[in-house]
Design a protein around this motif. Structure first.
Motif, mmCIF file in Angstrom:
data_model
loop_
_atom_site.group_PDB
_atom_site.id
_atom_site.type_symbol
_atom_site.label_atom_id
_atom_site.label_comp_id
_atom_site.label_asym_id
_atom_site.label_seq_id
_atom_site.Cartn_x
_atom_site.Cartn_y
_atom_site.Cartn_z
ATOM 1 N N LEU A 175 34.406 44.050 27.519
ATOM 2 C CA LEU A 175 35.477 43.864 26.679
ATOM 3 C C LEU A 175 35.779 42.258 26.723
ATOM 4 O O LEU A 175 36.562 41.584 26.215
ATOM 5 C CB LEU A 175 36.978 44.378 27.358
ATOM 6 N N GLY A 176 34.592 41.498 27.126
ATOM 7 C CA GLY A 176 34.701 40.230 27.160
ATOM 8 C C GLY A 176 34.522 39.550 28.611
ATOM 9 O O GLY A 176 33.665 40.141 29.146
ATOM 10 N N PHE A 177 34.729 38.133 28.776
ATOM 11 C CA PHE A 177 34.574 37.496 30.100
ATOM 12 C C PHE A 177 35.599 36.607 30.318
ATOM 13 O O PHE A 177 36.702 36.429 29.733
ATOM 14 C CB PHE A 177 33.192 36.705 29.866
ATOM 15 N N ALA A 178 35.670 36.251 31.473
ATOM 16 C CA ALA A 178 36.620 35.434 32.075
ATOM 17 C C ALA A 178 35.979 34.424 33.022
ATOM 18 O O ALA A 178 34.952 34.545 33.600
ATOM 19 C CB ALA A 178 37.588 36.112 32.728
ATOM 20 N N TYR A 179 36.735 33.280 33.159
ATOM 21 C CA TYR A 179 36.382 32.188 34.064
ATOM 22 C C TYR A 179 37.623 31.847 35.075
ATOM 23 O O TYR A 179 38.819 31.936 34.492
ATOM 24 C CB TYR A 179 36.178 30.740 33.471
ATOM 25 N N LYS A 368 57.280 47.265 37.196
ATOM 26 C CA LYS A 368 57.092 46.142 36.045
ATOM 27 C C LYS A 368 55.943 46.891 35.033
ATOM 28 O O LYS A 368 54.755 47.322 35.773
ATOM 29 C CB LYS A 368 56.716 44.930 36.360
ATOM 30 N N PRO A 369 56.170 46.921 33.953
ATOM 31 C CA PRO A 369 55.002 47.466 32.965
ATOM 32 C C PRO A 369 53.897 46.636 32.678
ATOM 33 O O PRO A 369 54.042 45.160 32.903
ATOM 34 C CB PRO A 369 55.715 47.804 31.650
ATOM 35 N N PHE A 370 52.788 46.780 32.548
ATOM 36 C CA PHE A 370 51.613 46.152 31.976
ATOM 37 C C PHE A 370 50.933 46.959 31.037
ATOM 38 O O PHE A 370 50.877 48.095 30.891
ATOM 39 C CB PHE A 370 50.958 45.780 33.292
ATOM 40 N N VAL A 371 49.727 46.376 30.408
ATOM 41 C CA VAL A 371 48.935 46.926 29.587
ATOM 42 C C VAL A 371 47.437 46.901 30.063
ATOM 43 O O VAL A 371 47.006 45.981 30.737
ATOM 44 C CB VAL A 371 49.001 46.030 28.177
ATOM 45 N N ARG A 372 47.065 48.147 29.866
ATOM 46 C CA ARG A 372 45.610 48.200 30.287
ATOM 47 C C ARG A 372 44.738 48.305 29.065
ATOM 48 O O ARG A 372 44.851 49.537 28.175
ATOM 49 C CB ARG A 372 45.491 49.388 31.249
ATOM 50 N N ASN A 379 35.623 50.845 31.990
ATOM 51 C CA ASN A 379 35.925 49.362 32.333
ATOM 52 C C ASN A 379 37.116 49.128 31.806
ATOM 53 O O ASN A 379 37.433 49.375 30.480
ATOM 54 C CB ASN A 379 34.988 48.594 32.002
ATOM 55 N N CYS A 380 38.033 48.304 32.151
ATOM 56 C CA CYS A 380 39.375 47.884 31.729
ATOM 57 C C CYS A 380 39.670 46.426 31.920
ATOM 58 O O CYS A 380 39.131 45.894 33.151
ATOM 59 C CB CYS A 380 40.368 48.942 32.252
ATOM 60 N N LEU A 381 40.716 45.972 31.103
ATOM 61 C CA LEU A 381 41.439 44.611 31.421
ATOM 62 C C LEU A 381 42.748 45.026 31.570
ATOM 63 O O LEU A 381 43.398 45.909 30.824
ATOM 64 C CB LEU A 381 41.226 43.673 30.140
ATOM 65 N N ARG A 382 43.454 44.195 32.580
ATOM 66 C CA ARG A 382 44.962 44.544 32.590
ATOM 67 C C ARG A 382 45.521 43.189 32.455
ATOM 68 O O ARG A 382 45.181 41.888 32.836
ATOM 69 C CB ARG A 382 45.179 45.008 34.095
ATOM 70 N N PHE A 383 46.892 43.214 31.836
ATOM 71 C CA PHE A 383 47.522 42.079 31.543
ATOM 72 C C PHE A 383 49.008 42.582 31.932
ATOM 73 O O PHE A 383 49.381 43.673 31.627
ATOM 74 C CB PHE A 383 47.525 41.727 30.140
#
Length: 404
Positions: A175-179, A368-372, A379-383
């Protein structure tokens, strides 16, 4: 490393392969209303049931330029024809337009030609894409020219990482990349996992995370580059060489060079040691699911707008092999071809919205709610918004489609 005046290019994380090998200490890349929604019926999620974000407490050339033809022509002019080889390696196509198993000497010459024509800093990933080979193949061909193949023992490679100062972690994901900048205070190894811990951020690597591993150095920096068995990058750990961390940089280089394979030996086989799950057992409640492509595209657009404002958020990039997690950290949006930053404390995220297959809204044990966001392979990203519970709920609500 600056090139001579006749070749104006500069490379990041390596040197020019035409130069003599350089010592590692001398030289420092839609909206529709049809949304499938499970409503508010809470469901226990036991397949990926970790609720916390911290698993452990605490300018291109035209397409018609063929560098391989240039390299082969240069080699023919420089050397007499060689006897035909009895066992030619069969060419393997790794993807559309990607040719694999190119002769290393030809590939080095093609890389040098490409290098000489690019006036801006660039990395091996961009060069490999232009040369139509997988990046690990290019790195193998450049062994001894700013590149060393490392043995696949992550626990031993990263054991002294707490002494290396700040590390810039580059994590890749469907789903992308992160630094993320990380100064590990502790390194743990248990259950086939390697964990680099800081107070508010963590990197977890499975023992089988890398099928191939390289030490790449030059242009004032060095780093560990890890790839999966398909030749795709999994993660890179960059150590920048500046006056504040020159000593720790030298310590890291000496340690990593001790794990370099001999010339021509290649990477040692990955034992594929499977440890326990990277995430700790926990729980979360699924409040809502979103599957409609139009709604997912709009959700990703709104998340990118949020990242434009760089708010403090909880974030995790999670796969079966790697987890990169941070708490209360400003998140910035990164472009698809973002250059590796020389220093970074905050987190930069690139979201590949087209790869998102479904999304869930969850409540963790703290309420607390979060989005996955989920990819096809799990694979997932969580915000999660870094403010109060009410702030987090308001942000999540702003991402969801309005009832019609």
């Amino acid at each position: 490393m600056q090139l001579q005046s006749k070749t104006r290019g500069q490379v990041s994380w390596s040197g020019n392969p035409l130069d003599e090998p350089v010592g590692p200490f001398e030289s420092s890349g839609l909206v529709s209303t049809s949304v499938r929604d499970n409503g508010k019926a809470p469901a226990r999620d036991d397949s990926r049931n970790d609720s916390g974000f911290m698993p452990y407490a605490d300018s291109d050339l035209p397409d018609d330029v063929d560098f391989f033809k240039l390299a082969e022509r240069a080699m023919r002019l420089a050397t007499p024809p060689a006897a035909p080889r009895r066992h030619q390696q069969e060419a393997r196509h790794a993807g559309s337009g990607h040719v694999s198993r190119v002769d290393p000497q030809t590939l080095r010459s093609a890389w040098a030609n490409w290098f000489a024509t690019h006036p801006v800093p660039h990395g091996h990933a961009r060069a490999a894409a232009s040369l139509r080979v997988k990046e690990p193949e290019l790195l193998r061909a450049l062994e001894g020219h700013g590149v060393h193949i490392l043995r696949n023992d992550l626990a031993a490679l990263l054991a002294p990482a707490a002494q290396w100062g700040r590390i810039l972690v580059e994590g890749h994901h469907p789903l992308g990349f992160a630094y993320l900048g990380l100064s590990p205070r502790q390194v743990r190894h248990d259950g086939g996992q390697v964990v680099l811990l800081e107070a508010d951020r963590q990197l977890l690597l499975a023992g089988h995370a890398f099928a191939e591993c390289f030490l790449v150095y030059g242009a004032g920096a060095c780093g560990i580059h890890g790839f999966d068995d398909h030749g795709e990058v999994v993660a890179r750990l960059h150590l920048t060489n500046n006056s504040a961390c020159a000593i720790s940089h030298s310590i890291a280089m000496q340690h990593l060079l001790a794990y370099a394979s001999g010339p021509g030996q290649g990477s040692s086989p990955n034992s594929q040691v499977i440890g326990s799950r990277l995430t700790r057992p926990g729980w979360c409640t699924i409040e809502r699911q979103v599957h409609a492509p139009e709604a997912l595209a709009e959700m990703c657009r709104l998340i990118n707008l949020t990242l434009d404002d760089a708010p403090a958020m909880q974030f995790a990039m999670e796969s079966e092999a790697v987890i990169l997690a941070c708490q209360a950290t400003p998140l910035h949006k990164a472009s698809a071809h973002a250059a590796v930053p020389q220093s970074l404390r905050d987190c930069k995220v690139h979201l590949r919205g087209a790869a998102v297959r479904h999304a869930t809204v969850c409540n963790g044990s703290d309420g607390k709610p979060f989005v996955r966001l989920h990819a096809m392979d799990g694979n997932c990203l969580r915000f999660q918004h870094g403010g109060s519970r009410a702030d987090a709920q308001a942000w999540v609500d702003s991402l969801l489609p309005r009832p019609t």
